[in-house]
Design a protein around this motif. Structure first.
Motif, PDB file in Angstrom:
ATOM      1  N   UNK A 172      35.218  50.142  23.063  1.00  0.00           N
ATOM      2  CA  UNK A 172      35.784  51.082  24.170  1.00  0.00           C
ATOM      3  C   UNK A 172      36.187  49.984  25.382  1.00  0.00           C
ATOM      4  N   UNK A 173      36.682  50.378  26.507  1.00  0.00           N
ATOM      5  CA  UNK A 173      37.126  49.580  27.404  1.00  0.00           C
ATOM      6  C   UNK A 173      37.326  50.394  28.607  1.00  0.00           C
ATOM      7  N   UNK A 174      37.706  49.483  29.930  1.00  0.00           N
ATOM      8  CA  UNK A 174      38.080  50.026  31.075  1.00  0.00           C
ATOM      9  C   UNK A 174      39.151  49.096  31.449  1.00  0.00           C
ATOM     10  N   UNK A 231      31.931  40.887  25.131  1.00  0.00           N
ATOM     11  CA  UNK A 231      33.034  41.432  25.594  1.00  0.00           C
ATOM     12  C   UNK A 231      34.076  40.531  25.408  1.00  0.00           C
ATOM     13  N   UNK A 232      35.456  41.364  25.679  1.00  0.00           N
ATOM     14  CA  UNK A 232      36.639  40.434  25.463  1.00  0.00           C
ATOM     15  C   UNK A 232      37.884  41.003  26.528  1.00  0.00           C
ATOM     16  N   UNK A 233      38.764  40.402  26.911  1.00  0.00           N
ATOM     17  CA  UNK A 233      39.579  40.821  27.811  1.00  0.00           C
ATOM     18  C   UNK A 233      40.982  40.508  27.124  1.00  0.00           C
ATOM     19  N   UNK A 234      41.647  41.762  27.276  1.00  0.00           N
ATOM     20  CA  UNK A 234      43.108  41.912  26.709  1.00  0.00           C
ATOM     21  C   UNK A 234      44.300  42.067  27.592  1.00  0.00           C
ATOM     22  N   UNK A 294      39.306  45.535  29.629  1.00  0.00           N
ATOM     23  CA  UNK A 294      38.079  44.866  29.576  1.00  0.00           C
ATOM     24  C   UNK A 294      37.526  45.524  28.553  1.00  0.00           C
ATOM     25  N   UNK A 295      37.094  44.911  27.405  1.00  0.00           N
ATOM     26  CA  UNK A 295      36.689  45.614  26.131  1.00  0.00           C
ATOM     27  C   UNK A 295      35.327  45.306  25.893  1.00  0.00           C
ATOM     28  N   UNK A 296      34.447  46.408  25.572  1.00  0.00           N
ATOM     29  CA  UNK A 296      33.165  46.461  25.253  1.00  0.00           C
ATOM     30  C   UNK A 296      33.175  46.231  23.958  1.00  0.00           C
ATOM     31  N   UNK A 297      32.956  45.021  23.353  1.00  0.00           N
ATOM     32  CA  UNK A 297      32.843  44.679  21.700  1.00  0.00           C
ATOM     33  C   UNK A 297      31.629  45.216  21.377  1.00  0.00           C
ATOM     34  N   UNK A 298      30.496  44.997  22.048  1.00  0.00           N
ATOM     35  CA  UNK A 298      29.177  45.708  21.506  1.00  0.00           C
ATOM     36  C   UNK A 298      28.489  46.173  22.810  1.00  0.00           C
ATOM     37  N   UNK A 346      33.426  46.473  40.331  1.00  0.00           N
ATOM     38  CA  UNK A 346      32.768  46.858  38.930  1.00  0.00           C
ATOM     39  C   UNK A 346      33.454  48.048  38.344  1.00  0.00           C
ATOM     40  N   UNK A 347      33.643  47.820  37.088  1.00  0.00           N
ATOM     41  CA  UNK A 347      34.191  48.921  36.299  1.00  0.00           C
ATOM     42  C   UNK A 347      33.364  49.399  35.134  1.00  0.00           C
ATOM     43  N   UNK A 348      32.927  50.568  34.882  1.00  0.00           N
ATOM     44  CA  UNK A 348      31.954  50.811  33.767  1.00  0.00           C
ATOM     45  C   UNK A 348      32.521  51.914  33.160  1.00  0.00           C
ATOM     46  N   UNK A 349      32.344  51.603  31.683  1.00  0.00           N
ATOM     47  CA  UNK A 349      32.573  52.794  30.811  1.00  0.00           C
ATOM     48  C   UNK A 349      31.016  53.208  30.503  1.00  0.00           C
ATOM     49  N   UNK A 350      30.776  54.379  30.530  1.00  0.00           N
ATOM     50  CA  UNK A 350      29.345  54.754  30.177  1.00  0.00           C
ATOM     51  C   UNK A 350      28.962  55.373  28.917  1.00  0.00           C
ATOM     52  N   UNK A 351      30.143  55.544  28.157  1.00  0.00           N
ATOM     53  CA  UNK A 351      30.378  55.878  26.751  1.00  0.00           C
ATOM     54  C   UNK A 351      30.027  54.608  25.698  1.00  0.00           C
ATOM     55  N   UNK A 352      28.927  54.742  25.052  1.00  0.00           N
ATOM     56  CA  UNK A 352      28.376  53.652  24.310  1.00  0.00           C
ATOM     57  C   UNK A 352      29.167  53.379  23.105  1.00  0.00           C
TER      58      UNK A 352
END
Length: 184
Positions: A42-44, A72-75, A61-65, A32-38
């Motif tokens: 942003x992404x991991x 989410x999206x994956x690039x 691993x992009x947090x679209x919202x 599990x990867x988590x970016x705690x910034x909202x």
């Protein structure tokens, strides 16, 4: 190093016995990867670096919202032979796949989105690597288009020095220009 394994066979091996099946995302059963910034967008990442420490490729691993609706999206990003590091492929929050396009609007989009990546006209879209032994053999088509209501199969194929267009018996082909039919 082993996590959950007393005798790892790789540089890092993580092991856990799980009986979980299905496609749900309610339980973390892996890494599990988590970016705690909202901040939206942003992404991991998972990165690959060469022996000098230079980054050569990564999966973002992009947090679209953040929050409802969760998107989410994956690039996928790589470095080419001239050293350019750029996004090459993306799966967006709708499940659409873009190659050379970071905002695909169809299930598979190959080309440019005007973002400076890819090209407006791809060099080639290659499907398969052999040709039909017999001209007119629909089983050898390289690009198949299905009429899901009628169950018909249309397509394009090649046999030795021949480009083929396959249309089912009783079907027609029409050519349009400017929204008007010009030839049938």
């Amino acid at each position: 190093m082993g996590i959950g394994s007393s005798s790892p066979t790789d540089v890092l091996q993580i092991s856990k016995s799980l009986a979980t099946t299905g496609t749900g995302i309610t339980t973390a059963n892996g890494i599990s990867l988590q970016n705690t910034n909202a901040t939206a967008g942003n992404y991991t990442t998972i990165q690959n670096r060469d022996s000098t420490g230079s980054q050569n490729s990564q999966i973002q691993f992009i947090n679209v919202t953040h929050g409802s609706p969760f998107q989410a999206a994956i690039a996928f990003t790589t470095r080419n032979s001239t050293g350019d590091f750029a996004e090459r492929m993306r799966i967006n929050s709708s499940g659409n796949v873009g190659i050379g396009n970071f905002d695909p609007t169809t299930k598979l989009y190959v080309g440019s989105s005007g973002s400076g990546i890819g090209t407006a006209t791809p060099d080639a879209i290659c499907i398969g690597n052999t040709f039909a032994n017999t001209a007119g053999d629909p089983a050898k088509m390289k690009l198949r288009l299905f009429d899901e209501n009628g169950g018909n199969l249309y397509g394009f194929g090649v046999s030795a020095n021949l480009m083929e267009t396959h249309v089912p018996s009783g079907a027609s082909m029409a050519w349009y220009n400017g929204g008007s039919e010009r030839f049938r």
